[in-house]
Motif scaffolding. Structure first.
Motif, PDB file in Angstrom:
ATOM      1  N   LEU A  45      35.433  54.775  45.196  1.00 29.40           N
ATOM      2  CA  LEU A  45      35.226  53.358  44.959  1.00 29.40           C
ATOM      3  C   LEU A  45      33.758  52.938  44.965  1.00 29.40           C
ATOM      4  O   LEU A  45      33.382  51.989  44.282  1.00 29.40           O
ATOM      5  N   ASP A  48      31.959  52.418  41.634  1.00 26.54           N
ATOM      6  CA  ASP A  48      32.526  51.269  40.935  1.00 26.54           C
ATOM      7  C   ASP A  48      32.007  49.963  41.530  1.00 26.54           C
ATOM      8  O   ASP A  48      31.712  49.020  40.804  1.00 26.54           O
ATOM      9  N   VAL A  49      31.883  49.900  42.849  1.00 25.07           N
ATOM     10  CA  VAL A  49      31.366  48.695  43.496  1.00 25.07           C
ATOM     11  C   VAL A  49      29.897  48.490  43.133  1.00 25.07           C
ATOM     12  O   VAL A  49      29.467  47.366  42.877  1.00 25.07           O
ATOM     13  N   LEU A  52      29.876  47.094  39.755  1.00 24.37           N
ATOM     14  CA  LEU A  52      30.362  45.717  39.824  1.00 24.37           C
ATOM     15  C   LEU A  52      29.238  44.775  40.256  1.00 24.37           C
ATOM     16  O   LEU A  52      29.029  43.728  39.645  1.00 24.37           O
ATOM     17  N   THR A 108      31.699  38.525  46.810  1.00 22.57           N
ATOM     18  CA  THR A 108      32.963  38.590  46.059  1.00 22.57           C
ATOM     19  C   THR A 108      33.761  37.298  46.206  1.00 22.57           C
ATOM     20  O   THR A 108      34.391  36.851  45.257  1.00 22.57           O
ATOM     21  N   ILE A 116      35.275  38.973  39.446  1.00 22.58           N
ATOM     22  CA  ILE A 116      35.416  40.340  39.947  1.00 22.58           C
ATOM     23  C   ILE A 116      36.287  41.148  38.991  1.00 22.58           C
ATOM     24  O   ILE A 116      35.946  42.269  38.611  1.00 22.58           O
ATOM     25  N   GLU A 117      37.412  40.578  38.584  1.00 23.54           N
ATOM     26  CA  GLU A 117      38.319  41.278  37.671  1.00 23.54           C
ATOM     27  C   GLU A 117      37.666  41.525  36.309  1.00 23.54           C
ATOM     28  O   GLU A 117      37.849  42.580  35.711  1.00 23.54           O
ATOM     29  N   HIS A 119      34.530  41.991  35.616  1.00 21.49           N
ATOM     30  CA  HIS A 119      33.455  42.987  35.663  1.00 21.49           C
ATOM     31  C   HIS A 119      33.872  44.300  36.323  1.00 21.49           C
ATOM     32  O   HIS A 119      33.059  45.215  36.400  1.00 21.49           O
ATOM     33  N   TRP A 120      35.080  44.404  36.822  1.00 20.71           N
ATOM     34  CA  TRP A 120      35.499  45.609  37.537  1.00 20.71           C
ATOM     35  C   TRP A 120      35.550  46.806  36.592  1.00 20.71           C
ATOM     36  O   TRP A 120      36.284  46.811  35.601  1.00 20.71           O
ATOM     37  N   LEU A 127      40.436  47.871  42.274  1.00 20.80           N
ATOM     38  CA  LEU A 127      40.272  46.426  42.195  1.00 20.80           C
ATOM     39  C   LEU A 127      41.096  45.735  43.273  1.00 20.80           C
ATOM     40  O   LEU A 127      40.612  44.828  43.954  1.00 20.80           O
ATOM     41  N   VAL A 130      39.337  46.102  46.619  1.00 19.53           N
ATOM     42  CA  VAL A 130      38.162  45.243  46.743  1.00 19.53           C
ATOM     43  C   VAL A 130      38.578  43.796  46.942  1.00 19.53           C
ATOM     44  O   VAL A 130      38.020  43.088  47.788  1.00 19.53           O
ATOM     45  N   HIS A 139      45.184  40.045  41.598  1.00 19.47           N
ATOM     46  CA  HIS A 139      45.314  39.534  40.229  1.00 19.47           C
ATOM     47  C   HIS A 139      46.787  39.422  39.881  1.00 19.47           C
ATOM     48  O   HIS A 139      47.576  40.316  40.148  1.00 19.47           O
TER      49      HIS A 139
END
Length: 142
Positions: A45, A48-49, A52, A108, A116-117, A119-120, A127, A130, A139
């Protein structure tokens, strides 16, 4: 005068601290929701963070306060001045980890779940982890 290798080492150290703080925060969160996220997924993760956060910082539709907070976090991580000096074993990095975790949660939450969604860059499970860590609802399309 700061040499280029000192700056590169500071950046690498800041990223390592960010990764450790994220892993610790996600491990704590994972204990609250057993089976929701695997350890392997948590370890994957961090990149990815980082992506993000870079995307959020460059998005003009994200509130300026979020972009300022991301810049302040980067400055703090690169700064040689800490609340607790890093040369003190173990506790020297705890202040950095706590500030990183707190900043991630604030950023966040203020950016909002939709940003967030949008740009994830990672998996839907990442996701969800996070969003859960930030205290945001998952989501609706997940």
């Amino acid at each position: 005068m700061v040499e280029w290798w000192q700056l590169a080492l500071s950046i690498a150290g800041g990223l390592a601290i960010l990764w450790v703080a994220l892993v610790i925060a996600l491990l704590v969160e994972q204990r609250k929701h057993p089976g929701a996220t695997t350890i392997r997924a948590i370890l994957r993760l961090a990149p990815d963070v980082a992506r993000l956060l870079k995307r959020l910082a460059s998005d003009r539709s994200v509130p300026i306060s979020v972009r300022i907070a991301l810049f302040a976090l980067l400055v703090y991580l690169l700064s040689p001045i800490d609340l607790i000096p890093d040369f003190i074993p173990v506790i020297g990095f705890i202040d950095d980890a706590l500030i990183v975790a707190l900043a991630l949660r604030i950023v966040t939450r203020h950016a909002g779940g939709e940003a967030i969604e949008r740009h994830w860059p990672g998996t839907p499970e990442g996701l969800a982890a996070v969003l859960r860590l930030a205290g945001l609802p998952p989501h609706s399309g997940m």
